[in-house]
Design a protein around this motif. Structure first.
Motif, short mmCIF file in Angstrom:
data_model
loop_
_atom_site.label_atom_id
_atom_site.label_comp_id
_atom_site.label_asym_id
_atom_site.label_seq_id
_atom_site.Cartn_x
_atom_site.Cartn_y
_atom_site.Cartn_z
N PRO A 107 12.89 55.34 65.79
CA PRO A 107 14.17 55.42 66.47
C PRO A 107 15.17 54.40 65.92
O PRO A 107 14.77 53.36 65.39
N PRO A 108 16.46 54.65 66.05
CA PRO A 108 17.48 53.75 65.49
C PRO A 108 17.72 52.54 66.41
O PRO A 108 18.73 52.44 67.09
N THR A 109 16.77 51.61 66.40
CA THR A 109 16.80 50.50 67.35
C THR A 109 17.13 49.16 66.71
O THR A 109 17.16 48.15 67.39
N LYS A 110 17.36 49.13 65.41
CA LYS A 110 17.77 47.89 64.74
C LYS A 110 18.69 48.24 63.59
O LYS A 110 18.72 49.39 63.13
N LYS A 163 17.68 50.43 60.52
CA LYS A 163 17.28 51.78 60.92
C LYS A 163 18.47 52.57 61.44
O LYS A 163 18.54 53.79 61.25
N ILE A 164 19.39 51.90 62.11
CA ILE A 164 20.55 52.60 62.66
C ILE A 164 21.35 53.25 61.55
O ILE A 164 21.68 54.45 61.60
N ARG A 165 21.67 52.50 60.52
CA ARG A 165 22.49 53.03 59.42
C ARG A 165 21.73 54.12 58.66
O ARG A 165 22.29 55.17 58.34
N HIS A 170 21.59 57.42 60.74
CA HIS A 170 22.83 58.18 60.81
C HIS A 170 23.22 58.76 59.45
O HIS A 170 23.74 59.88 59.39
N HIS A 171 22.96 58.04 58.37
CA HIS A 171 23.15 58.64 57.04
C HIS A 171 22.31 59.90 56.92
O HIS A 171 22.78 60.96 56.49
#
Length: 402
Positions: free
Chosen positions: A13-16, A19-21, A24-25
């Motif tokens: 999951p996008p939790t840091k 990982k977030i970027r 979403h890419h």
């Protein structure tokens, strides 16, 4: 377009920040193209997370990366001359899977997320390659070298020099390079002859992080800091604020509380919970309730690179943010955008105390912060920008004759 997307960690999951970027890419590209994901995993892979990614990608190849094995690879690189932070992500199995995916799926483009993934795209002929460095990581290690004791300082300085050379070489070899801010891009631009070094700002999930309409000011004025609390820059920032700034704030706002919200708090952070007015939550399932209950967020960084996701998330939640200039270095935000900048304990305390005592300013600055991220950090618009650039690499626009 078929894209082979290389990532150093499972991007969900996008939790840091990293990982977030990456997430979403990946998801923005997968909406329009056939995306094949190949990545490493630091821990036992959660099949539920991989299944989620498989629903969005044409294929997903995941290779487990032992933390101890990564440390051994990094230490071995001391004598080989490679950057330690690149060597730590070496995997024969992932290299094999990437080769197989290139042969079977025949992608049109390879997209590497971070310099650690660049080696997996080396030696590939006949297709364009792009890389998202995010930050100039060499400068992060250089910063660590200035503040850490010997022998860590010497090791970090060595890594800074090696990685700087490597970043320049990769930026020269790849067809396009992306950075999160103009400041980061200019650092590596000086090390390469290639001109295709671009800025692709950090985004924020504007649907997930939202202001609470007609929110009443919290009864006790709460200041929030979020992040992975085992990460050294976060540890340093939280410690600095709790020990050097908060006591000055409480001298004029005695009921002020400082909430440190985030997983894996280091022992140094846990000890901060013993200080008057400080609460350390540890891991929480959702940071949004803590943002909703806060009067303001802080970003008191003394070590930082690029753009801080925690700043964007707080702004998207309708919170004013007070921080050092370093915390906002990758943003265009100014005071009219809901932020306040100060670089000494006294100045940080003065600005914070004044804001805590002024509910009207809290609301107006929070609205300005939300409008700022809506204008500049919308993931869908950033995804469209990335898509246009990558599509042009695969099918360059035709030249028109005179």
């Amino acid at each position: 377009m078929k894209i082979l997307f290389l990532c150093q960690r499972v991007p969900y999951p996008p939790t840091k920040g990293e990982k977030i970027r990456a997430y979403h890419h990946l998801t923005q590209l997968a909406r329009r193209h056939e995306v094949h994901l190949a990545c490493l995993a630091d821990k036992g892979v959660d099949e539920e997370h991989v299944a989620y990614l498989r629903q969005r990608c044409a294929s997903v190849d995941v290779v487990y990366r032992s933390p101890w094995g990564a440390r051994i690879l990094a230490l071995a690189a001391i004598v080989t001359g490679r950057p330690l932070s690149v060597a730590a992500f070496a995997s024969r199995e992932l290299r094999r899977l990437v080769g197989e995916r290139l042969r079977v799926s025949r992608p049109d483009l390879v997209f590497a997320y971070s310099s650690a993934m660049a080696p997996y795209a080396e030696g590939i002929d006949g297709m364009p390659r792009a890389i998202d460095f995010v930050d100039a990581d060499s400068e992060k290690w250089r910063s660590y070298g200035r503040v850490r004791p010997f022998p860590q300082s010497a090791l970090y300085a060595l890594e800074a020099e090696r990685l700087a050379c490597y970043e320049g070489r990769v930026a020269t070899d790849f067809d396009a390079s992306f950075f999160v801010s103009d400041a980061e891009a200019k650092i590596v631009q000086r090390r390469t002859s290639r001109k295709d070094v671009r800025v692709l700002p950090m985004g924020v999930d504007l649907e997930y992080f939202q202001p609470i309409p007609d929110r009443e000011p919290p009864r006790a004025p709460r200041i929030v800091f979020t992040g992975v609390m085992g990460y050294y820059p976060n540890v340093d920032a939280a410690t600095y604020f709790a020990r050097d700034v908060l006591p000055l704030i409480r001298a004029s706002v005695p009921e002020a509380r400082f909430l440190i919200v985030g997983r894996d708090p280091a022992a140094e952070v846990r000890r901060l919970g013993r200080l008057p007015g400080v609460e350390v939550t540890g891991t929480v399932p959702d940071v949004r309730p803590y943002l909703a209950e806060a009067a303001m967020a802080v970003a008191p960084f003394r070590i930082a690179r690029g753009v801080q996701s925690k700043v964007l998330e707080a702004m998207a939640s309708g919170l004013p943010v007070v921080g050092t200039r370093l915390a906002f270095q990758g943003l265009m935000a100014r005071e009219e955008d809901g932020v306040r900048m100060a670089d000494t304990p006294e100045a940080l305390a003065q600005v914070s105390a004044a804001l805590l005592l002024d509910a009207t300013s809290q609301r107006s600055l929070g609205r300005a912060a939300r409008l700022y991220v809506e204008r500049h950090h919308h993931w869908e618009r950033l995804g469209e920008q990335l898509d246009r650039i990558l599509s042009a690499l695969v099918a360059p626009p035709a030249r028109t004759g005179a």
